[in-house]
Design an enzyme around this catalytic site. Structure first.
Site, PDB file in Angstrom:
ATOM      1  N   LYS A 157       0.878  -1.172   0.000  1.00 17.03           N
ATOM      2  CA  LYS A 157       0.000   0.000   0.000  1.00 17.03           C
ATOM      3  C   LYS A 157       0.914   1.220   0.000  1.00 17.03           C
ATOM      4  O   LYS A 157       1.732   1.393   0.909  1.00 17.03           O
ATOM      5  CB  LYS A 157      -0.915   0.007   1.230  1.00 17.03           C
ATOM      6  N   SER A 206      -1.684  -1.310  -4.080  1.00 17.04           N
ATOM      7  CA  SER A 206      -2.787  -0.354  -3.999  1.00 17.04           C
ATOM      8  C   SER A 206      -2.213   0.968  -3.509  1.00 17.04           C
ATOM      9  O   SER A 206      -1.233   0.990  -2.767  1.00 17.04           O
ATOM     10  CB  SER A 206      -3.865  -0.860  -3.035  1.00 17.04           C
TER      11      SER A 206
END
Length: 348
Positions: A157, A206
């Protein structure tokens, strides 16, 4: 060390009641939670709301500030759940083990690491590539995973910055370098999100506005683990590739045919999927409308929904962790699959 994954439902983006119950009933200890990945609905606001809910709950059990909780525990909120995707979260638990597997067996292990805080001008650059490479290596070492062949899934992330695609691209290639899938010398600034011959088949990335550094979870199998879990990996060449899907489960130790038995389904703890159907405008030579129909702005959500439905139909479960990204995360149009299964009856 013993490693466990616990999957919990979310009734709304801020619902952490299942975790609260586990903590109050002392079924898990807050100190044992090393990372959280959630599949939440909505946009950045919902992701932020979910993150804050976890921070608030854990800060009271860990006796530390919200900020300290966020720094200590990577929280990867994957937003936007389309189709049949069920909002849920997965807890990554690590604690001292009380058993040793025979025959030097390798079992599920994970490690977490973070890059330094990225300056705005470092996001989406070669500097980020190098930071993530080092973070992946650190997480491997923490998990005591000796061989890159035993790494099965890397979840990252990263900050969104001025261009989330470049940030995701830099993170994916950084992981690919650490896993020796791509030579560092072959990557230039112009490669990022352009040269799609460079990719990792084990990395899902992400990006979010709530992140200031890249947070990394490396999952694999290690002889130092006393877990009864095992993780495999594989690639679906496209969204319809059920042969590739089955092979990923074979890599996890499930020698199933076209369908899984009820017992096999019950032993599947989680499946990590990176969906890439929206990277191309066709599937098996046939045009699809992810980029041209009324929902074109949501093509990533559509790709995730398709992957969730195909993989979910095989495992009989809608609580699958699906993200979408074509930025060097597998060959264009492919799905990356990493099943975690519970081993019963001894050795694989």
């Amino acid at each position: 060390m013993n490693y466990e994954l616990i999957r919990c439902d979310m009734e709304h983006p801020g619902d952490v009641s299942a975790l609260q119950t586990l903590l109050k009933e002392e079924k898990i200890k807050a100190e044992s939670i090393k990372a959280i990945i959630a599949q939440t609905e909505g946009d950045g606001y919902s992701r932020g709301y979910a993150t804050l809910a976890f921070q608030g709950l854990l800060s009271s059990f860990l006796s530390m500030s919200h900020e300290a909780v966020f720094e200590q525990i990577p929280m990867m909120m994957i937003g936007k759940t389309g189709g049949l995707m069920t909002p849920h979260y997965t807890l990554f638990i690590q604690e001292e083990g009380d058993k040793v597997h025979q025959f030097n067996e390798k079992r599920f292990a994970f490690g977490v690491a973070s890059t330094p805080v990225l300056d705005e001008n470092e996001i989406g650059t070669l500097k980020q590539v190098d930071y993530v490479t080092e973070a992946v290596k650190q997480a491997m070492e923490q998990a005591d995973i000796k061989s890159i062949d035993d790494v099965k899934c890397v979840e990252v992330k990263c900050p969104w910055g001025v261009g989330g695609s470049l940030s995701k691209a830099a993170s994916a290639l950084g992981s690919a370098v650490a896993l020796e899938e791509v030579e560092r010398e072959s990557i230039s600034q112009e490669s990022l999100n352009r040269d799609h011959s460079l990719y990792s088949v084990k990395t899902s990335v992400s990006a979010g506005q709530e992140q200031v550094s890249a947070r990394v979870i490396v999952m694999g199998n290690s002889t130092a683990s006393s877990s009864d879990l095992y993780i495999g990996s594989g690639v679906m060449e496209d969204a319809l590739d059920v042969v590739g899907l089955r092979k990923s489960f074979e890599n996890a130790g499930i020698k199933a045919g076209s369908t899984l038995s009820n017992d096999e389904m019950e032993n599947i703890v989680q499946v990590f999927v990176n969906a890439g159907a929206d990277a191309l405008s066709t599937v098996r030579g046939r045009r699809h409308t992810m980029h041209t129909d009324a929902l074109a702005m949501h093509s990533g959500i559509l790709a995730k929904a398709v992957a969730n439905a195909v993989v979910g139909s095989y495992v009989g479960e809608t609580r699958i962790l699906c993200s979408a990204g074509s930025e060097h995360q597998g060959p264009q149009g492919s799905n990356l699959i990493a099943p975690v299964v519970r081993v019963t009856g001894g050795a694989l």
